[in-house]
Design an enzyme around this catalytic site. Sequence first.
Site, PDB file in Angstrom:
ATOM      1  N   GLU A  32       4.497 -10.357   1.185  1.00 50.26           N
ATOM      2  CA  GLU A  32       4.708  -9.196   2.053  1.00 50.26           C
ATOM      3  C   GLU A  32       3.694  -9.179   3.191  1.00 50.26           C
ATOM      4  O   GLU A  32       2.504  -9.443   2.967  1.00 50.26           O
ATOM      5  CB  GLU A  32       4.517  -7.937   1.189  1.00 50.26           C
ATOM      6  CG  GLU A  32       4.814  -6.634   1.873  1.00 50.26           C
ATOM      7  CD  GLU A  32       4.526  -5.443   0.950  1.00 50.26           C
ATOM      8  OE1 GLU A  32       3.580  -5.513   0.143  1.00 50.26           O
ATOM      9  OE2 GLU A  32       5.248  -4.442   1.053  1.00 50.26           O
ATOM     10  N   GLU A  80      -6.942  -2.720  -0.736  1.00 50.65           N
ATOM     11  CA  GLU A  80      -6.502  -4.119  -0.768  1.00 50.65           C
ATOM     12  C   GLU A  80      -7.419  -5.007   0.075  1.00 50.65           C
ATOM     13  O   GLU A  80      -7.743  -6.137  -0.315  1.00 50.65           O
ATOM     14  CB  GLU A  80      -5.058  -4.236  -0.261  1.00 50.65           C
ATOM     15  CG  GLU A  80      -4.050  -3.695  -1.257  1.00 50.65           C
ATOM     16  CD  GLU A  80      -2.598  -3.914  -0.826  1.00 50.65           C
ATOM     17  OE1 GLU A  80      -1.760  -4.057  -1.723  1.00 50.65           O
ATOM     18  OE2 GLU A  80      -2.306  -3.935   0.387  1.00 50.65           O
ATOM     19  N   HIS A 114       2.424  -4.358  -6.595  1.00 51.33           N
ATOM     20  CA  HIS A 114       3.253  -4.055  -5.414  1.00 51.33           C
ATOM     21  C   HIS A 114       3.998  -2.770  -5.760  1.00 51.33           C
ATOM     22  O   HIS A 114       4.823  -2.744  -6.687  1.00 51.33           O
ATOM     23  CB  HIS A 114       4.210  -5.230  -5.161  1.00 51.33           C
ATOM     24  CG  HIS A 114       5.232  -5.001  -4.101  1.00 51.33           C
ATOM     25  ND1 HIS A 114       4.912  -4.808  -2.781  1.00 51.33           N
ATOM     26  CD2 HIS A 114       6.601  -4.951  -4.187  1.00 51.33           C
ATOM     27  CE1 HIS A 114       6.043  -4.648  -2.083  1.00 51.33           C
ATOM     28  NE2 HIS A 114       7.070  -4.729  -2.921  1.00 51.33           N
ATOM     29  N   GLU A 117       6.414  -0.951  -5.043  1.00 47.22           N
ATOM     30  CA  GLU A 117       7.861  -0.789  -5.207  1.00 47.22           C
ATOM     31  C   GLU A 117       8.427  -1.445  -6.471  1.00 47.22           C
ATOM     32  O   GLU A 117       9.565  -1.207  -6.839  1.00 47.22           O
ATOM     33  CB  GLU A 117       8.585  -1.372  -3.975  1.00 47.22           C
ATOM     34  CG  GLU A 117       8.328  -0.618  -2.680  1.00 47.22           C
ATOM     35  CD  GLU A 117       7.050  -1.055  -1.946  1.00 47.22           C
ATOM     36  OE1 GLU A 117       6.139  -1.619  -2.590  1.00 47.22           O
ATOM     37  OE2 GLU A 117       6.967  -0.823  -0.726  1.00 47.22           O
ATOM     38  N   HIS A 131      -1.287   0.577   1.570  1.00 44.74           N
ATOM     39  CA  HIS A 131      -0.783  -0.750   1.931  1.00 44.74           C
ATOM     40  C   HIS A 131      -1.613  -1.358   3.063  1.00 44.74           C
ATOM     41  O   HIS A 131      -1.637  -0.821   4.169  1.00 44.74           O
ATOM     42  CB  HIS A 131       0.691  -0.668   2.333  1.00 44.74           C
ATOM     43  CG  HIS A 131       1.237  -1.958   2.834  1.00 44.74           C
ATOM     44  ND1 HIS A 131       1.427  -3.046   2.021  1.00 44.74           N
ATOM     45  CD2 HIS A 131       1.580  -2.354   4.073  1.00 44.74           C
ATOM     46  CE1 HIS A 131       1.877  -4.051   2.735  1.00 44.74           C
ATOM     47  NE2 HIS A 131       1.982  -3.665   3.987  1.00 44.74           N
ATOM     48  N   HIS A 146       0.923  -7.990   5.553  1.00 47.18           N
ATOM     49  CA  HIS A 146      -0.219  -7.076   5.375  1.00 47.18           C
ATOM     50  C   HIS A 146      -1.001  -6.999   6.670  1.00 47.18           C
ATOM     51  O   HIS A 146      -2.219  -7.206   6.688  1.00 47.18           O
ATOM     52  CB  HIS A 146      -1.104  -7.542   4.214  1.00 47.18           C
ATOM     53  CG  HIS A 146      -0.581  -7.131   2.859  1.00 47.18           C
ATOM     54  ND1 HIS A 146       0.497  -7.742   2.272  1.00 47.18           N
ATOM     55  CD2 HIS A 146      -0.960  -6.154   1.990  1.00 47.18           C
ATOM     56  CE1 HIS A 146       0.742  -7.153   1.094  1.00 47.18           C
ATOM     57  NE2 HIS A 146      -0.130  -6.195   0.905  1.00 47.18           N
ATOM     58  N   ASP A 186      -0.550  -9.040  -2.637  1.00 45.73           N
ATOM     59  CA  ASP A 186      -0.134  -8.372  -3.880  1.00 45.73           C
ATOM     60  C   ASP A 186      -0.115  -9.329  -5.076  1.00 45.73           C
ATOM     61  O   ASP A 186      -0.517  -8.955  -6.181  1.00 45.73           O
ATOM     62  CB  ASP A 186       1.248  -7.713  -3.708  1.00 45.73           C
ATOM     63  CG  ASP A 186       1.208  -6.576  -2.694  1.00 45.73           C
ATOM     64  OD1 ASP A 186       0.155  -6.369  -2.058  1.00 45.73           O
ATOM     65  OD2 ASP A 186       2.233  -5.899  -2.537  1.00 45.73           O
TER      66      ASP A 186
END
Length: 261
Positions: free
Chosen positions: A33, A181, A119, A121, A176, A35, A44
């Site tokens: 994904e 992170e 992650h 979701e 996010h 970032h 992630d």
Amino acid sequence: MKDSVYMAEMDAFTYREKLAKDAIVFVPVGALEQHGSHMAMCVDAYLTKAMAGATAEKVGGICAEPIIYGFKSQQRSGGGFHLTGTTSLDGSTLIAIVRDICRNIAEDGARKIVFMNGHYENYQFVYEGVDLALRDLRMEGIDDVEVMLMSYWDFVDDKTIEELYPEGFTGWDLEHAGVMETSLMLLLYPDLVDMDRIDEELYVGLPAVLPNYDVLPIKPEYTPPSGCLSHPGASTKEKGEILRDVAVKNMVDAIEKEFGA
Ligand SMILES: [Zn+2]
């Protein structure tokens, strides 16, 4: 061969010995994904592998390879799956992958399994995959498998959040590519972060202000231009160390409570 907590770095005989001693098997679940421009797209999956590895080490467990791809990034928690680079699975695919891995590990003898999510979701799809795997296993006569599911950030306690976010915390969904992170990446994979790539002209509108509902097809203008949902500027390696240590400690406590490890 070096001693390793990682299943992929173990020979099969060592793995079997550990399973025979009832070792807990961890399966990290990540995503590929975007970032922002300051971090690689592996965040992630790689962070969750490191968090699961550190936790497995404390409980004499084994960390399996991560599920590298995840469910579709949503605008309210990952910027959206329309962003190039973000390469997602349909929910049914993720359920199927989790189901197969969980069943396979249990058939090989694991009785205590932890799915660690990294992650946002993914969570409900992992839950469904695990439940279907347990149903499959019962049909095979295996009815003593226990599985825990967790997202590692849920183990960062309120006191740590207050310390690390003195200006207020906007919630894990908006984290996010933010301070958590980025700080963990600075600690664990410094070569995959570049704080100089935080371009102030691009990193605007943060933290993101998003509607309290989803809309499909995605309206790209709702996602801030960087693809991040909160500003990573205050990230440090030291914060990463605090976050990792607190989360790992609290995950170990929870696992010991459930599994008596
Ligand atoms: Zn992420």
